[in-house]
Scaffold this motif. Structure first.
Motif, short mmCIF file in Angstrom:
data_model
loop_
_atom_site.label_atom_id
_atom_site.label_comp_id
_atom_site.label_asym_id
_atom_site.label_seq_id
_atom_site.Cartn_x
_atom_site.Cartn_y
_atom_site.Cartn_z
N LYS A 8 0.83 -1.21 0.00
CA LYS A 8 0.00 0.00 0.00
C LYS A 8 0.87 1.26 0.00
CE LYS A 8 -3.14 2.73 2.82
NZ LYS A 8 -3.81 2.90 4.13
N LYS A 9 1.90 1.29 0.83
CA LYS A 9 2.77 2.46 0.93
C LYS A 9 3.48 2.72 -0.39
CE LYS A 9 6.49 4.42 3.77
NZ LYS A 9 7.38 4.19 4.94
N LEU A 10 3.97 1.66 -1.02
CA LEU A 10 4.68 1.80 -2.29
C LEU A 10 3.75 2.28 -3.40
CD1 LEU A 10 6.85 -1.44 -2.11
CD2 LEU A 10 7.71 0.92 -2.03
N ILE A 11 2.51 1.79 -3.39
CA ILE A 11 1.54 2.20 -4.40
C ILE A 11 1.14 3.66 -4.23
CG2 ILE A 11 -0.87 1.86 -5.12
CD1 ILE A 11 -0.39 -1.17 -4.63
N LEU A 12 0.85 4.06 -3.00
CA LEU A 12 0.43 5.44 -2.77
C LEU A 12 1.56 6.42 -3.05
CD1 LEU A 12 -1.82 5.22 0.42
CD2 LEU A 12 -2.48 5.26 -1.99
N ALA A 13 2.81 5.96 -2.93
CA ALA A 13 3.95 6.82 -3.25
C ALA A 13 3.98 7.17 -4.73
CB ALA A 13 5.25 6.15 -2.84
N PHE A 301 -10.61 -8.81 -7.92
CA PHE A 301 -11.61 -7.96 -7.28
C PHE A 301 -11.08 -7.40 -5.97
CE2 PHE A 301 -15.93 -7.31 -5.37
CZ PHE A 301 -16.40 -6.45 -6.33
N MET A 302 -10.42 -8.24 -5.19
CA MET A 302 -9.89 -7.78 -3.91
C MET A 302 -8.78 -6.75 -4.11
SD MET A 302 -7.33 -7.81 -1.52
CE MET A 302 -6.23 -9.18 -1.90
N CYS A 303 -7.85 -7.04 -5.00
CA CYS A 303 -6.72 -6.12 -5.23
C CYS A 303 -7.22 -4.78 -5.76
CB CYS A 303 -5.73 -6.73 -6.20
SG CYS A 303 -4.76 -8.11 -5.54
N LEU A 304 -8.24 -4.81 -6.57
CA LEU A 304 -8.81 -3.57 -7.10
C LEU A 304 -9.28 -2.67 -5.98
CD1 LEU A 304 -9.50 -2.34 -9.92
CD2 LEU A 304 -11.79 -3.30 -9.62
N HIS A 305 -10.00 -3.25 -4.99
CA HIS A 305 -10.53 -2.45 -3.90
C HIS A 305 -9.47 -2.11 -2.85
CE1 HIS A 305 -14.34 -3.83 -5.63
NE2 HIS A 305 -14.88 -2.80 -5.01
N ARG A 306 -8.56 -3.01 -2.60
CA ARG A 306 -7.57 -2.79 -1.54
C ARG A 306 -6.44 -1.86 -1.98
NH1 ARG A 306 -4.93 -1.33 1.84
NH2 ARG A 306 -4.18 -2.33 3.76
N TYR A 307 -6.12 -1.86 -3.28
CA TYR A 307 -4.95 -1.12 -3.72
C TYR A 307 -5.25 -0.04 -4.77
CZ TYR A 307 -2.60 -5.02 -1.43
OH TYR A 307 -2.19 -5.95 -0.51
N PHE A 308 -5.97 -0.42 -5.82
CA PHE A 308 -6.14 0.55 -6.90
C PHE A 308 -7.03 1.72 -6.50
CE2 PHE A 308 -8.70 2.27 -10.35
CZ PHE A 308 -7.70 2.90 -11.06
N PRO A 310 -7.74 3.12 -3.55
CA PRO A 310 -7.00 4.11 -2.74
C PRO A 310 -5.99 4.91 -3.55
CG PRO A 310 -7.23 2.06 -1.53
CD PRO A 310 -7.71 1.78 -2.93
N TRP A 311 -5.32 4.26 -4.51
CA TRP A 311 -4.37 4.99 -5.37
C TRP A 311 -5.11 6.04 -6.18
CZ3 TRP A 311 -4.36 5.82 -10.57
CH2 TRP A 311 -3.21 6.40 -11.11
N LEU A 316 -6.42 11.84 -7.13
CA LEU A 316 -7.40 12.91 -7.33
C LEU A 316 -7.42 13.89 -6.17
CD1 LEU A 316 -10.34 10.80 -8.80
CD2 LEU A 316 -8.72 12.25 -10.04
N GLY A 317 -6.49 13.73 -5.23
CA GLY A 317 -6.38 14.66 -4.12
C GLY A 317 -7.39 14.45 -3.03
N LEU A 318 -7.99 13.27 -2.98
CA LEU A 318 -8.98 12.99 -1.94
C LEU A 318 -8.30 12.48 -0.68
CD1 LEU A 318 -11.69 11.16 -4.08
CD2 LEU A 318 -11.80 13.50 -3.19
N THR A 319 -8.86 12.84 0.45
CA THR A 319 -8.37 12.34 1.72
C THR A 319 -8.73 10.85 1.82
OG1 THR A 319 -8.70 14.49 2.75
CG2 THR A 319 -8.48 12.61 4.23
N GLU A 320 -7.81 10.08 2.32
CA GLU A 320 -8.06 8.64 2.45
C GLU A 320 -9.26 8.39 3.35
OE1 GLU A 320 -5.64 4.51 3.61
OE2 GLU A 320 -4.71 6.46 3.89
N ASN A 321 -10.13 7.49 2.90
CA ASN A 321 -11.32 7.16 3.67
C ASN A 321 -10.94 6.57 5.02
OD1 ASN A 321 -13.00 7.94 1.59
ND2 ASN A 321 -13.15 5.89 0.72
N GLN A 322 -11.69 6.93 6.05
CA GLN A 322 -11.51 6.29 7.34
C GLN A 322 -11.84 4.80 7.22
OE1 GLN A 322 -10.33 7.54 10.36
NE2 GLN A 322 -9.74 9.26 9.04
N PRO A 323 -11.01 3.93 7.77
CA PRO A 323 -11.29 2.49 7.64
C PRO A 323 -12.58 2.10 8.35
CG PRO A 323 -9.50 2.88 9.20
CD PRO A 323 -9.79 4.20 8.55
#
Length: 398
Positions: A8-13, A301-308, A310-311, A316-323
């Motif tokens: 997740k950290k590497l993707i968001l970077a 399907f899982m990777c799309l929701h867990r990683y893509f 959030p990226w 788009l400059g959105l604040t990360e959703n609260q878990p």
């Protein structure tokens, strides 16, 4: 192997910034606002009547007048009608401008009208009642919306109310969804006994549409040279490549070697998780980002929701959703040294707790099982026994 948290950290970077564009406001639903929006006049722009009834001068009521002669009927949008004497009133409708000579509205339920006169039926009247005063919400020039907000139907209403016929929004990345494999046929085709219909790419496309993104679609056969050529074309024409399938260890999984040959920098390959262990992520020097998901439908399907997603939100400059967290509703065991994303059905109990009931399928190829579930529950890597009543993060998709 890369852990889920590291991935997740590497993707968001590698979150991008694709600039902004101006579009008609009626097409802006779901897009991300990229400018300040100001009130072009006071909101409301005048003293607005909020009840159908009669408008009076409160001073007249205080002086003992209970019956008023109706001078006129004023609808919303009409020019205000001023009274000439204290015992006059104006029948007035919701949304109308309050005349300057009047300051209080009495609803129809509290008056009796006969022969052009309105008699008050109550003494419970307060000065200024049933009015929405000019500028009570916002003053002219006030900022009413700031950048970084997803445009909802409510925001569409605000844009319309201040005359913003066009609005600046964050530009969406150009995305292509790529499937691969000779075993896949079109949905209208009749598969042979050893083939299946394409579904993963349509699943990804549907999720992207929920995010407001229209993606291109491409299918690549199991041919190393065609794979290389078509991925090169996509790298040159898209900001994001979402691949499904062809990244494992099979002899016909040509995508990793094609990406390497095209000098797409591998950031990681394989994540310590199930499903989705073979997940590949990288970036080309021209800025194109590549998400290569395993071909198994549940893994994709899982990777799309867990990683893509959030990226995309970060880009788009959105604040990360609260878990979101839920309470496990029954005991569960998982022994491999992998973080497990358990398919669960969600519901609330009488105490308002969000409960997650496991709905186990037949592995990451059992996409039919997704229809009976609402989310993936992300179980802790360090444990193998998970007890009813324990709380874990969930990734909702329904």
């Amino acid at each position: 192997m890369t852990t889920v948290e590291q991935a997740k950290k590497l993707i968001l970077a590698e979150a991008g910034n694709y600039g902004a564009e101006i579009i008609p406001f009626e097409h802006a639903l779901g897009r991300v606002l990229a400018e300040n929006i100001k009130a072009d006049r006071d909101l409301p722009p005048f003293n607005r009547v909020t009840m159908d009834g009669i408008a009076i001068s409160y001073k007249s009521f205080e002086s003992g007048i209970k019956t008023f002669r109706i001078k006129a009927i004023q609808a919303a949008g009409d020019a205000p009608v001023e009274i000439d004497s204290p015992d006059e009133c104006v029948e007035i409708m919701t949304g109308a401008v309050l005349p300057d000579s009047l300051d209080t509205v009495v609803r129809y339920e509290d008056v009796e009208i006969n022969n052009g006169h309105a008699t008050l039926l109550t003494n419970d009247i307060k000065k200024g009642q049933s009015l929405h005063l000019q500028g009570a919400d916002k003053k002219q020039g006030d900022i009413i919306l700031t950048p970084g907000r997803v445009i909802t139907p409510v925001l569409i209403s605000l844009l319309a109310s201040v005359g913003e016929a066009e609005v600046r929004v964050k530009r969406l990345p150009r995305i292509v969804v790529i499937s691969s494999g000779d075993e896949l046929v079109d949905i209208a085709a009749t598969p042979s006994p050893y083939q299946i219909r394409k579904s993963n790419s349509y699943t990804i496309q549907a999720v992207l549409k929920q995010c407001g993104v229209e993606a291109g679609m491409l299918h690549i056969p199991d041919d190393p040279e065609i794979t290389r050529q078509q991925i090169l074309e996509c790298i040159n024409n898209y900001d994001v490549l979402l691949l499904t399938g062809g990244i494992s260890m099979g002899k016909f999984d040509y995508i990793p070697q094609a990406l390497k040959a095209l000098q797409v920098n591998q950031i990681f390959h394989k994540v310590q998780q199930r499903p989705g262990k073979p997940f590949w992520f990288g970036k080309h020097d021209n800025g194109a980002v590549v998400f290569a998901f395993p071909g198994n439908p549940v893994a994709t399907f899982m990777c799309l929701h867990r990683y893509f997603i959030p990226w995309l939100q970060a880009s788009l400059g959105l604040t990360e959703n609260q878990p979101t967290y839920a309470v496990l509703n029954q005991d569960f065991e998982f022994t491999p040294d992998l973080k497990y994303f358990l398919q669960v059905k969600l519901n609330f109990n009488e105490q308002g707790q969000l409960l997650a009931t496991p709905v186990e399928g037949n592995g990451s190829g059992d996409f039919a099982n997704l229809a009976d579930t609402d989310a993936f529950m992300e179980l802790t890597l360090e444990k193998s026994e998970f007890k009813k009543g324990e709380t874990y993060k969930v990734w909702k998709f329904n």
